[in-house]
Design an enzyme around this catalytic site. Structure first.
Site, PDB file in Angstrom:
ATOM      1  N   ARG A 541       2.349  -7.633  -3.608  1.00  0.00           N
ATOM      2  CA  ARG A 541       2.180  -6.670  -4.683  1.00  0.00           C
ATOM      3  C   ARG A 541       3.121  -7.028  -5.829  1.00  0.00           C
ATOM      4  O   ARG A 541       4.282  -7.356  -5.593  1.00  0.00           O
ATOM      5  CB  ARG A 541       2.519  -5.260  -4.220  1.00  0.00           C
ATOM      6  CG  ARG A 541       1.594  -4.692  -3.173  1.00  0.00           C
ATOM      7  CD  ARG A 541       2.121  -3.324  -2.766  1.00  0.00           C
ATOM      8  NE  ARG A 541       1.212  -2.606  -1.894  1.00  0.00           N
ATOM      9  CZ  ARG A 541       1.152  -2.781  -0.575  1.00  0.00           C
ATOM     10  NH1 ARG A 541       1.939  -3.650   0.014  1.00  0.00           N
ATOM     11  NH2 ARG A 541       0.308  -2.087   0.148  1.00  0.00           N
ATOM     12  N   SER A 605       9.628  -9.092   3.230  1.00  0.00           N
ATOM     13  CA  SER A 605       9.634  -8.296   4.461  1.00  0.00           C
ATOM     14  C   SER A 605       9.757  -9.143   5.726  1.00  0.00           C
ATOM     15  O   SER A 605       9.004  -8.958   6.681  1.00  0.00           O
ATOM     16  CB  SER A 605       8.358  -7.469   4.526  1.00  0.00           C
ATOM     17  OG  SER A 605       8.131  -6.853   3.295  1.00  0.00           O
ATOM     18  N   ASP A 659      11.940  -4.913   2.812  1.00  0.00           N
ATOM     19  CA  ASP A 659      11.078  -3.766   2.467  1.00  0.00           C
ATOM     20  C   ASP A 659      11.640  -2.445   2.979  1.00  0.00           C
ATOM     21  O   ASP A 659      11.484  -1.397   2.332  1.00  0.00           O
ATOM     22  CB  ASP A 659       9.633  -3.975   2.945  1.00  0.00           C
ATOM     23  CG  ASP A 659       9.534  -4.316   4.420  1.00  0.00           C
ATOM     24  OD1 ASP A 659      10.568  -4.592   5.043  1.00  0.00           O
ATOM     25  OD2 ASP A 659       8.404  -4.308   4.945  1.00  0.00           O
TER      26      ASP A 659
HETATM   27  P1  ADP Z   1       2.384  -4.540   4.522  1.00  0.00           P
HETATM   28  O1  ADP Z   1       2.755  -4.282   5.927  1.00  0.00           O
HETATM   29  O2  ADP Z   1       1.715  -5.838   4.353  1.00  0.00           O
HETATM   30  O3  ADP Z   1       3.504  -4.328   3.576  1.00  0.00           O
HETATM   31  P2  ADP Z   1       0.829  -2.115   4.479  1.00  0.00           P
HETATM   32  O4  ADP Z   1       1.957  -1.204   4.656  1.00  0.00           O
HETATM   33  O5  ADP Z   1      -0.224  -1.724   3.524  1.00  0.00           O
HETATM   34  O6  ADP Z   1       1.251  -3.562   4.071  1.00  0.00           O
HETATM   35  O7  ADP Z   1       0.192  -2.325   5.913  1.00  0.00           O
HETATM   36  C1  ADP Z   1      -0.983  -3.040   6.071  1.00  0.00           C
HETATM   37  C2  ADP Z   1      -1.340  -3.003   7.511  1.00  0.00           C
HETATM   38  O8  ADP Z   1      -1.533  -1.667   7.942  1.00  0.00           O
HETATM   39  C3  ADP Z   1      -2.654  -3.692   7.807  1.00  0.00           C
HETATM   40  O9  ADP Z   1      -2.433  -5.026   8.119  1.00  0.00           O
HETATM   41  C4  ADP Z   1      -3.165  -2.946   8.994  1.00  0.00           C
HETATM   42  O10 ADP Z   1      -2.612  -3.476  10.173  1.00  0.00           O
HETATM   43  C5  ADP Z   1      -2.619  -1.569   8.827  1.00  0.00           C
HETATM   44  N1  ADP Z   1      -3.608  -0.665   8.233  1.00  0.00           N
HETATM   45  C6  ADP Z   1      -4.368  -0.822   7.146  1.00  0.00           C
HETATM   46  N2  ADP Z   1      -5.173   0.240   6.948  1.00  0.00           N
HETATM   47  C7  ADP Z   1      -4.890   1.106   7.936  1.00  0.00           C
HETATM   48  C8  ADP Z   1      -5.362   2.393   8.301  1.00  0.00           C
HETATM   49  N3  ADP Z   1      -6.307   3.010   7.603  1.00  0.00           N
HETATM   50  N4  ADP Z   1      -4.839   2.982   9.387  1.00  0.00           N
HETATM   51  C9  ADP Z   1      -3.879   2.369  10.108  1.00  0.00           C
HETATM   52  N5  ADP Z   1      -3.412   1.183   9.830  1.00  0.00           N
HETATM   53  C10 ADP Z   1      -3.896   0.538   8.753  1.00  0.00           C
HETATM   54 MG    MG Z   2       5.052  -3.278   2.962  1.00  0.00          MG
END
Ligand code: ADP
Ligand code: MG
Length: 944
Positions: A541, A605, A659
């Site tokens: 992001r 992260s 993060d």
């Molecule tokens: P990151 O961990 O990359 O910083 P996020 O916090 O957006 O990003 O987490 C993304 C991860 O969360 C996805 O890879 C998936 O495993 C999980 N995820 C995405 N959508 C959902 C949802 N609707 N419910 C639960 N888990 C989700």
């Molecule tokens: Mg994140």
């Protein structure tokens, strides 16, 4: 030849076709489609009334729950005794479902014997009838050489309206057809049967289930055809059952899944709902019946009454001179002299007219050819009306099913049994045609469920046995996912121990406890425009954050999300950082700020060893990343190099931030009590404000040979004003725990299931991040998939079919857990999600899939809750407090989007850390925004 034709042409012109006068006379019995639609609508309203708890008591159509929740899936087996009472014949049977020799198609073999019931028993005492039933059963066992010592499961088909509190209880509501016994109304007929069996003695039987004949018919047909979800009887009586959504069955608890409802539609009209359609003949039939005023619809439709209706019409027509020149015989005046079998015979294709003449002659009449044609036509109209009425009500049921499932087209099978349907030459064809005309959008298949009412009871018992054993096996499979309080306490204390060990850093520890060089949470004086770059586990992001004057003043935020393709996550380091630089370039273009030379913070992260706020050496990749030549290198440098290679824009990267730290900082900007940052997204991690005196990285301190106070070397780059601030903050530093590594030394082995082990083995970093692999978004879906695979291989799911889809790693994404577990989602929608994944499920399957998802996500939330309890209790003890109020800032899609994860996490933390009052604050873009905040602090410090 031609002349003969002409003569007959003129003859019919002059002499009226005898069917015409019948048509006129029976005008009220000939129902048009708009009338059928009206009847169908009325029946739909009656069904609703019967299903609702408020109106059920007064409803004419009783809509009785049967406690049959599943139709057969073809995998049932077993040997059963069966009793079939209440149809045209009383039968005792032995039914083998996929057992024994010479199994025919469909896998059900049966031997039966019909036992006549003496007439007087039909109107005598109930106990006498049941004694006869149990004596017949004993006779059958002896005749068939069935072991009397062994206990035999018995299934009971009882074709009268019963209120069923369970599958093997049935309180008789009323007798119908030609049964009218004393002393049983309101009593449990299964108990009566058991009592009789005991009185007879010498047998061991276990009455497993009691079902209505409609249910049995549906189940029999369902054994061969999965789509069979309606059972229909058109015999002595008439009735229908169908699979209703349990949420609509008020009288039974629960709203998941389906239950077969026995409509008892014979009572339709008992409250006057059919008055407009009732003729004088129907009134006469009713008045002369065993049960006047009751079963009005049945009396217009079923085999017990059709012959009588024809007789009454013919009698009336004769009396008014429309038949037999007005002559009426004694036989014609006598109740029961025209049977439903006669009606069928009169409508035979070729012999029908001759049959009619024979029947009428047998009644002492001398019919002319026109009389015969007319009487045959009476039969046609009466039986046609019957099939029309059945079609109208059946289409009401099908419409209801279609609506329940929000289907545009319904494809369904109706299992039918009953003598009228089986023996009347035209009945089935007429019925099918009208149903299809009333429901042009649906595909309705009719299957004759021969002997369905006898066989089906055994199938109900077989399904019940299968479900019970499946239930047991599913429970056993999911049991290891259930965390006891004791286990959760253990997880909490192991987490605590490893947090401590990580701070000491004497030996490499599972939890790294990395210093972040962030000494205090923001004070709200931060302002200006900053760029934040956030590399998570799934996305990258880019954000532009503008902190305005004063605490809590609106912070402007613009952002764009870029996915990181898998080949880049696992390619070379240079490619990865070039990709990031390209995304930044795109974002700056998008914002029109290519030349701004902005200060930037980098949220990264993954575990990094930091020596200052703007350097971070990647220790090891986690989650889905494995880019080469990165581990051991400074990630800020790598990003700077990539930007330099691009030679297109400039950035001043002032901070690299985990993060968790970013999340804590951005939440602390709003809530000063926020001293913990939690991530529950692709991965899981936590940071918190630790007392510097506890950070004993002794080895390095000696190496550097400076500082006397523990951990002091971490503070020697502080300015004077910061040192003052540090003292005010009681000397704390934010520690990025990297708690995902808990268990990497085997400390969680006692809770790790074989499914978790499989997921770990198939992962990018086997043996690493064991806690993360039990709790985070990247893995939960995979754990679920492993469990589903195992259940399917064991024949407990998807009818045992292990499909390619199910074998595909990653198809079951964690977002599907969120969808499937949503309370607002009906099971049917669960089925459609599974369908999208290429998993062809039935209703029972989807219940189990939902349970599996629930078990896996619940355990994840509890484990994270236990971890949080360890962290907050440590903070409380650090500060020597009896009680601690603290806020945890949270980011991550799993936490934010899963319907239950956050609640279970909160509840667990509360129970396991009773001395802390923990609030959770979800952050908005926290991990990125926090990096901007930290950059702001760093820049302000530089300017001072
Ligand atoms: P990151 O961990 O990359 O910083 P996020 O916090 O957006 O990003 O987490 C993304 C991860 O969360 C996805 O890879 C998936 O495993 C999980 N995820 C995405 N959508 C959902 C949802 N609707 N419910 C639960 N888990 C989700
Ligand atoms: Mg994140």
């Amino acid at each position: 030849m031609l002349a003969a034709h002409l003569v007959s042409f003129f003859f019919t012109k002059l002499q009226e076709d005898p069917t015409k006068k019948v048509d006129r006379f029976l005008y009220a019995m000939r129902l048009h489609d708009d009338q059928l639609e009206d009847i169908s609508a009325r029946f739909q309203a009656e069904m609703k009334k019967g299903l609702s708890a408020e109106s059920n008591a007064a409803a004419a159509v009783k809509m009785l729950p049967t406690h049959v929740r599943s139709t057969p899936d073809g995998s049932e087996r077993g040997q059963f005794l069966a009793l079939d009472l209440g149809g045209s014949k009383f039968k005792v049977l032995q039914v083998k479902v996929r057992e024994g020799m010479g199994i025919r198609k469909g896998g059900v073999e049966m031997e039966e014997k019909i036992y006549p019931i003496p007439k007087e028993l039909l109107i005598g005492r109930g106990t006498e009838l049941f004694d006869h039933v149990s004596e017949s059963l004993k006779d059958f066992l002896q005749e068939k050489n069935i072991n009397l010592e062994k206990t035999h499961p018995l299934a009971f088909t009882f074709s009268f309206p019963c209120e069923q509190p369970t599958l093997n209880q049935g309180l008789l509501l009323s007798w119908s057809k030609n049964f009218r016994l004393r002393g049983l109304q309101g009593k449990d007929v299964v108990q009566s049967l058991k009592g009789a069996i005991e009185r007879t003695g010498g047998m061991n039987v276990d009455v497993l289930s009691m079902v209505n004949d409609t249910v049995a018919t549906m189940m029999t047909c369902g054994f061969d055809d999965q789509r069979c979800e309606v059972g229909l009887i058109i015999g002595t009586g008439t009735n229908a059952c169908y699979m209703e959504a349990l949420r609509h069955v008020d009288l039974v608890e629960g709203d998941e899944g389906q239950m077969c409802v026995n409509t008892e539609w014979g009572g339709f009209g008992d409250d006057g709902a059919l008055n407009e359609y009732i003729t004088e003949f129907d009134r006469d039939v009713d008045a002369a019946s065993n049960n006047p005023g009751k079963q009005i619809f049945e009396k217009m439709v079923s085999g017990m009454y059709l012959g009588e209706l024809v007789r009454l019409v013919v009698l009336k027509m004769a009396k008014v001179g429309l038949l037999f020149d007005g002559f009426v015989s004694d036989a014609l005046r006598t109740k029961g002299k025209i049977t439903t079998a006669n009606v069928a015979a009169m409508e035979e294709y070729k012999t029908g007219l001759k049959n009619t003449r024979d029947i009428l002659t047998g009644l002492g009449l001398t019919p002319s050819q026109d009389d015969c044609i007319a009487v045959q036509h009476v039969s046609t109209i009466v039986s046609f009306r019957s099939s029309n009425l059945v079609a109208a009500c059946l289409s009401a049921i099908l419409t209801r099913i279609k609506k329940n499932r929000s289907l545009r087209t319904l494809t369904i099978t109706v299992g039918v049994d009953g003598t009228v349907y089986k023996t009347h030459p035209q009945y089935p064809k007429r019925l099918h045609k009208v149903v299809r005309r009333l429901l042009p959008e649906s595909h309705v298949r009719f299957v004759l469920s021969d002997s369905g009412s006898s066989k089906g009871a055994a199938l109900v018992a077989a399904v019940a046995q299968r479900l019970a054993s499946r239930r047991k096996q599913v429970d056993e499979t999911l049991f290891p996912f259930q965390m006891s309080q004791e286990q959760l306490h253990l997880v909490k204390s192991r987490m605590r121990a490893d947090l401590e060990a990580g701070l000491k850093n004497k030996n490499p520890s599972t939890i790294k406890m990395l210093p972040s060089f962030v000494y205090h949470t923001p004070d709200g004086t931060e302002r200006g425009k900053y760029l934040a770059l956030d590399l998570g586990g799934t996305n990258f992001r880019a954000l532009l954050v503008n902190f305005k004057k004063g605490l809590h003043q609106n912070t402007r935020l613009y952002h764009k999300i870029y996915t990181v393709p898998m080949e880049i996550m696992q390619g070379t380091g240079e490619e990865l950082f070039d990709h990031l630089a390209q995304c930044v370039s795109d974002f700056l273009d998008y914002m029109g700020m290519k030349n701004a030379h902005l200060p930037a913070g980098f949220t990264f992260s993954f575990p990094c060893e930091q020596t200052a706020i703007d350097t971070g050496t990647l220790l090891t990749w986690t989650k889905g990343f494995k880019a080469t030549d990165c581990e051991g290198h400074d990630v800020v440098n790598m990003l700077r190099e990539a930007i330099k290679r691009r030679n297109e824009f400039d950035l001043d990267i002032a901070a690299v931030v985990n993060d968790t730290v970013g999340t804590m900082m951005s939440c602390a900007y709003e809530d000063p009590e926020c001293e913990v940052g939690l991530i529950a997204g692709t991965g899981t991690n936590v940071c918190y404000m630790e007392d510097v005196r506890n950070i004993e990285k002794a080895g390095r301190k000696e190496e550097r040979g400076e500082g006397t106070a523990k951990g002091e070397h971490y503070q020697d780059d502080l300015t004077e004003s910061e040192k003052k601030q540090r003292d005010a903050d009681a000397q704390r530093m934010c520690i990025n725990t990297e708690w995902g590594g808990l268990g990497d030394d085997g400390s969680l082995n006692d809770i790790i299931t074989p499914y978790d082990a499989e997921v770990d083995q198939n992962s990018l970093h086997p043996g690493k991040q064991r806690f993360e692999k039990l709790t985070s978004g990247m893995y939960l879906g995979e754990i679920v998939r492993q469990v589903l695979l195992d259940l399917t291989r064991g024949g407990l799911l998807f009818r045992g079919h292990v499909t390619e889809a199910l074998k595909t790693p990653g198809i079951f994404e964690t977002k599907y857990l969120s969808q499937i577990e949503s309370d607002r989602l009906a099971l049917l929608q669960v089925r459609s999600i599974l369908q999208q994944l290429g998993l062809d499920s039935n209703c029972d399957d989807s219940i189990i899939v939902k349970e599996v998802c629930g078990a896996v996500s619940r355990r994840a939330a509890q484990l994270v809750g236990a971890g949080i309890a360890a962290v907050v209790d440590k903070i409380r003890e650090n500060r020597g407090l009896e009680h601690l109020n603290i806020t945890v800032g949270v980011d991550g899609a799993l936490y934010k989007l899963h319907p239950h994860f956050s609640r279970v996490l909160h509840d667990t933390a509360k129970v396991l850390a009773p001395l802390c009052n923990v609030s959770f604050l979800p952050s908005e873009e926290g991990s990125g925004k926090g990096a901007a905040l930290i950059t702001a602090v760093a820049k302000q410090k530089q300017q001072m």
